[in-house]
Design an enzyme around this catalytic site. Structure first.
Site, PDB file in Angstrom:
ATOM      1  N   GLN A 165     -68.767 -16.443 -98.154  1.00  0.00           N
ATOM      2  CA  GLN A 165     -69.830 -17.333 -97.672  1.00  0.00           C
ATOM      3  C   GLN A 165     -70.545 -17.988 -98.852  1.00  0.00           C
ATOM      4  O   GLN A 165     -70.995 -17.299 -99.774  1.00  0.00           O
ATOM      5  CB  GLN A 165     -70.821 -16.522 -96.813  1.00  0.00           C
ATOM      6  CG  GLN A 165     -71.911 -17.347 -96.189  1.00  0.00           C
ATOM      7  CD  GLN A 165     -71.376 -18.379 -95.185  1.00  0.00           C
ATOM      8  OE1 GLN A 165     -70.558 -18.057 -94.324  1.00  0.00           O
ATOM      9  NE2 GLN A 165     -71.818 -19.618 -95.306  1.00  0.00           N
ATOM     10  N   ASP A 197     -60.934 -20.835 -95.164  1.00  0.00           N
ATOM     11  CA  ASP A 197     -61.886 -21.946 -95.299  1.00  0.00           C
ATOM     12  C   ASP A 197     -61.169 -23.201 -95.784  1.00  0.00           C
ATOM     13  O   ASP A 197     -61.747 -24.285 -95.749  1.00  0.00           O
ATOM     14  CB  ASP A 197     -62.978 -21.575 -96.325  1.00  0.00           C
ATOM     15  CG  ASP A 197     -64.317 -21.305 -95.641  1.00  0.00           C
ATOM     16  OD1 ASP A 197     -64.484 -21.736 -94.477  1.00  0.00           O
ATOM     17  OD2 ASP A 197     -65.180 -20.669 -96.275  1.00  0.00           O
ATOM     18  N   LYS A 257     -70.057 -15.997 -87.378  1.00  0.00           N
ATOM     19  CA  LYS A 257     -68.606 -15.900 -87.596  1.00  0.00           C
ATOM     20  C   LYS A 257     -68.090 -14.567 -87.078  1.00  0.00           C
ATOM     21  O   LYS A 257     -67.049 -14.507 -86.407  1.00  0.00           O
ATOM     22  CB  LYS A 257     -68.294 -16.090 -89.090  1.00  0.00           C
ATOM     23  CG  LYS A 257     -68.475 -17.541 -89.517  1.00  0.00           C
ATOM     24  CD  LYS A 257     -68.489 -17.764 -91.016  1.00  0.00           C
ATOM     25  CE  LYS A 257     -68.847 -19.234 -91.290  1.00  0.00           C
ATOM     26  NZ  LYS A 257     -68.989 -19.553 -92.694  1.00  0.00           N
TER      27      LYS A 257
END
Ligand code: NAD
Length: 303
Positions: free
Chosen positions: A93, A116, A49
């Site tokens: 995460q 997200d 990422k």
């Protein structure tokens, strides 16, 4: 003859588009990634990422906490990032250590910075068909379908899996595109009778090579979201034909595993019209869509 839908090319086009938009901005978007503990897979995902952000010109920051961080400390960090005007996107995460309530953490991220798309506010907007920041993986699947000129409207789409991260938002997005959508899951009876009617079949199960010929309609579009480590050579022999078998067995011997989706590639090749490979399919889109979401979050918040 099955057509392989390469996620690589589509992901690269999306990243190029994001990079062009970022260049036009006086201040580039800023993504803050939070990692907790030393989960090996998480470390790889976070590194990818950050690398992608750099490639497209998005500023990225990475905070890595030890696995012993308390929930209150993590919430405090997110609170600070929520009010920091220089931060456009916050990503925690997953998975988190078991003493931390993941839902509470995801709910604490400001919906405008939730790149997200897991916050209930954004999930609710998706459910209502409103403008929102969508979860990256299902959004990536839609990009694959659209950019491969696969018709969605009016088609029978079957999603296998009902997680909040993939299955449910995937179904909502297909509905938004006017597909007729069915969701299957672990308690579905006669699974293959339902999946074998699908024009578009999306597998998000988490079971290596679970989808076989009997599940697939002749000529269907089969999108494989699953990512599973297979260590068993006999399963590898069952799932791959001669074109790939040697390479896969070599990976098992050398690395101890090979990455396999939820669909048997051998079955998909025999029955499907289109198929996304693993690796090299949906997974690559997920990171590209995170970049797109970070750009979108910054544009929506700043305007
Ligand atoms: P999950 O474990 O949360 O959900 C799995 C779903 O599969 C459940 O809803 C369950 O009902 C269903 N299921 C399980 N066994 C079944 C069966 N026998 N028949 C029918 N349905 C069954 O998993 P998830 O987070 O949704 O992820 C699914 C897969 O996608 C995993 O392999 C994961 O690694 C992968 N994944 C990939 C990406 C990507 O970037 N490509 C992103 C997220 C998840």
């Amino acid at each position: 003859m099955v057509k392989i839908l390469s996620g690589k090319e589509i992901a690269e086009v999306i990243k190029r588009e994001v990079a062009e938009e970022v260049k036009k901005m006086s201040i580039p978007p800023c993504l803050h990634v939070i990692q907790v503990g030393n989960n090996e897979a998480s470390a790889v995902y976070v590194a990818n990422k950050i690398k992608s952000a750099r490639e497209v010109g998005i500023i990225s920051h990475h905070t890595h906490f030890s696995a012993t961080i308390t929930q209150a400390e993590l919430l405090e960090k997110i609170r600070q990032l929520n009010v920091d005007d220089s931060v456009d996107g916050i990503l925690v995460q997953l998975p988190l250590p078991s003493h931390i309530n993941e839902d509470m953490i995801l709910e604490s991220i400001h919906p405008e910075k939730d790149v997200d798309g897991f916050n209930p506010v954004n999930a609710g907007k998706l459910f209502q068909g409103k403008q929102t920041i969508p979860p990256c993986t299902p959004a990536g699947v839609i990009e694959i379908l659209k950019r491969s000129h696969i018709a969605i409207e009016g088609k029978k789409a079957v999603v296998i899996g009902r997680s909040n991260i993939v299955g449910k938002p995937m179904a909502m997005m297909l509905l938004q595109e006017n597909a007729t959508v069915t969701i299957c899951h672990s308690r579905t009876e006669n699974l293959e009778r339902i999946t074998a009617q699908a024009d578009i079949l999306i597998a998000a199960i988490g079971k290596a090579g679970f989808i076989r010929e009997k599940h697939i309609k002749e000529g269907a579009v089969v999108i494989d979201v699953g990512i599973n480590k297979v260590t068993d050579e006999s399963l590898v022999r069952e799932l791959f034909d001669q074109t790939e078998l040697e390479k896969r067995l070599k990976a098992v011997k050398e690395k101890g595993f090979t990455l396999v989706g939820d669909v048997s590639p051998k079955s998909a090749k025999q029955k499907a019209g289109f198929f996304t490979p693993v690796p090299g399919g949906v997974g690559l889109l997920t990171v590209a869509m995170l970049m797109k979401n970070t750009l979108k979050a910054s544009q929506l918040r700043r305007n």
